[in-house]
Design a protein around this motif. Structure first.
Motif, short mmCIF file in Angstrom:
data_model
loop_
_atom_site.label_atom_id
_atom_site.label_comp_id
_atom_site.label_asym_id
_atom_site.label_seq_id
_atom_site.Cartn_x
_atom_site.Cartn_y
_atom_site.Cartn_z
N UNK A 1 0.66 -1.20 -0.09
CA UNK A 1 0.03 0.33 -0.15
C UNK A 1 0.53 1.45 -0.10
N UNK A 2 1.62 1.06 0.78
CA UNK A 2 2.66 2.40 1.03
C UNK A 2 3.60 2.66 -0.67
N UNK A 3 3.93 1.99 -1.35
CA UNK A 3 4.68 2.33 -2.68
C UNK A 3 3.45 2.07 -3.69
N UNK A 4 2.55 1.64 -3.11
CA UNK A 4 1.46 2.06 -4.52
C UNK A 4 0.54 3.49 -4.52
N UNK A 5 0.41 4.35 -3.11
CA UNK A 5 0.20 5.36 -2.37
C UNK A 5 1.34 6.01 -3.19
N UNK A 6 3.09 6.37 -2.53
CA UNK A 6 3.63 7.17 -3.29
C UNK A 6 3.33 7.28 -4.44
N UNK A 7 3.36 6.50 -5.44
CA UNK A 7 3.30 6.57 -7.05
C UNK A 7 1.96 7.44 -7.62
N UNK A 8 0.83 7.17 -6.76
CA UNK A 8 -0.19 8.27 -6.78
C UNK A 8 0.20 9.40 -6.48
N UNK A 9 0.86 9.54 -5.45
CA UNK A 9 1.23 11.02 -5.04
C UNK A 9 1.78 11.74 -6.31
N UNK A 10 2.57 10.88 -6.68
CA UNK A 10 3.63 11.80 -6.90
C UNK A 10 2.65 12.66 -8.35
N UNK A 11 1.23 12.01 -8.94
CA UNK A 11 0.88 12.49 -10.00
C UNK A 11 -0.27 14.36 -9.27
N UNK A 12 -0.44 13.70 -8.11
CA UNK A 12 -0.38 15.99 -8.42
C UNK A 12 0.47 16.71 -7.97
N UNK A 13 -0.22 17.80 -7.93
CA UNK A 13 0.62 19.05 -8.05
C UNK A 13 1.05 19.47 -6.95
N UNK A 14 0.22 19.04 -5.66
CA UNK A 14 0.28 19.66 -4.71
C UNK A 14 -0.05 18.59 -3.83
N UNK A 15 0.54 17.91 -2.48
CA UNK A 15 0.23 17.19 -2.00
C UNK A 15 0.27 18.10 -0.03
N UNK A 16 -1.18 18.04 0.05
CA UNK A 16 -0.82 18.34 1.92
C UNK A 16 -1.00 16.75 2.49
N UNK A 17 0.17 17.16 3.42
CA UNK A 17 -0.19 15.89 4.78
C UNK A 17 0.22 16.01 5.96
N UNK A 18 -0.90 16.50 6.27
CA UNK A 18 -1.31 16.71 7.67
C UNK A 18 -0.46 15.34 8.66
N UNK A 19 0.60 15.72 10.04
CA UNK A 19 0.44 14.91 10.61
C UNK A 19 -0.48 14.38 11.47
N UNK A 20 -0.36 12.81 11.36
CA UNK A 20 -2.31 12.70 12.08
C UNK A 20 -1.69 11.21 12.02
N UNK A 21 -0.14 10.86 11.77
CA UNK A 21 -0.03 9.22 11.66
C UNK A 21 0.29 9.29 12.81
N UNK A 22 0.04 9.17 14.29
CA UNK A 22 -0.02 8.97 15.40
C UNK A 22 -1.88 8.54 15.89
N UNK A 23 -3.26 9.21 14.64
CA UNK A 23 -4.34 9.13 16.16
C UNK A 23 -4.25 7.50 14.99
N UNK A 24 -4.58 6.34 15.52
CA UNK A 24 -5.11 5.08 14.67
C UNK A 24 -6.51 5.75 14.16
N UNK A 25 -6.23 4.54 13.23
CA UNK A 25 -7.50 5.02 12.20
C UNK A 25 -8.79 5.17 12.24
N UNK A 26 -9.47 4.08 13.58
CA UNK A 26 -10.42 4.03 14.20
C UNK A 26 -10.71 4.72 15.66
#
Length: 302
Positions: free
Chosen positions: A237-262
């Protein structure tokens, strides 16, 4: 010379509770007078994007956070097995809890097609969009889901918003798949976590992507096959996401990794991180708009 009109697309990614950061991002874009010509969404991004596209009302999308916090607080399914504590090693009691949790989940998955009936999710989405349709949105909007039968991405733009949002947010194995004509739909995140390509296919020539997925961290210890399988899926999933994000003009990445998805117990913190990340990207967004040329962009600076 004819100058091609800039068409801005906002692509909102999936990420469960982390997706509440989308609210903060939209607040900043609205405050900074960044006009949106279309919105695409996956999973939580679809829900928040759909509500905003329908109403263009910040208070309406804040209701998403309120509803999820109220209803989903009783549904915090933590599948993060073996996560290390601050001391560097999993505690004994956590090891026991992980063992019991894995046994329960494995037993449920072998006996059932999903862990939760999804009634809470259905109630939330129904209350947010009622019986509104795609034809009633203020901003052109599309939802990404995945078809289990053909193994394909499905872009939904017609019919009831409720059905589309429910399908895009139906996490495989957690919530029931959604029957959609001859399709069997689940969470769009398995095919397009952040729907950038979808935004471009709908005519956007400047795509602002919002990625709320957690980054891949190093993991040295694996205690069983389940952990290895989960890790393998994370890497893919990580590699697929990196590839897909490369096609955006601007990528906004909020620092929310410390919060669990549920875990929907910290909505304000997630929203705040969305605001911070969006504000840090505003100059880049305006620079990209200016690069497109023409006079249309000048309204952003007046």
């Amino acid at each position: 010379m004819v100058v091609k009109r800039v068409k801005i697309g906002l692509a909102l990614g999936g990420g469960g509770a982390r997706g509440l950061a989308h609210i903060g991002v939209i607040q900043v874009l609205e405050r900074e007078n960044i006009p949106l010509d279309l919105i695409t969404g996956t999973s939580m991004g679809a829900i928040i994007g759909g509500v905003y596209a329908l109403t263009k009302d910040i208070s309406a999308i804040k209701k998403v956070a309120d509803k999820y916090t109220e209803v989903m607080s009783t549904f915090n399914l933590n599948l993060n097995f073996g996560e290390e504590e601050k001391g560097g090693k999993p505690l004994f009691l956590k090891r026991v809890a992980d063992f019991l949790k894995k046994g329960y989940i494995l037993n449920q998955e072998l006996r059932n097609k999903y862990l939760n009936e999804g009634e809470e999710l259905r109630k939330i989405i129904r209350e947010l969009v009622k019986d509104k349709t795609f034809a009633e949105v203020e901003i052109p909007f599309a939802v990404v889901a995945a078809d289990l039968i053909k193994g394909e991405k499905v872009v939904l733009q017609e019919g009831k918003l409720f059905n589309a949002l429910l399908a895009s947010a139906s996490i495989p194995g957690i919530f029931p798949p959604v029957v959609f004509g001859k399709k069997l739909l689940v969470d769009g995140g398995i095919v397009e976590v952040v729907p950038i390509e979808t935004a471009r296919s709908l005519g956007a020539n400047l795509v602002i992507a919002v990625n709320v997925s957690s980054s891949l961290k190093r993991k040295y210890e694996y205690n069983n096959a389940v952990e290895i399988l989960f890790r393998s899926d994370e890497i893919t999933s990580s590699h697929l996401r990196k590839l897909q994000l490369s096609y955006a003009d601007v990528v906004i990445t909020p620092q929310v990794g410390r919060f669990y998805w549920s875990d929907f117990s910290k909505p304000e913190q997630c929203i705040k991180q969305g605001e911070i990340a969006a504000q840090e990207s505003i100059l880049e967004i305006k620079r990209r708009l200016k690069q497109k040329g023409g006079v249309w962009w000048k309204r952003l600076f007046s």
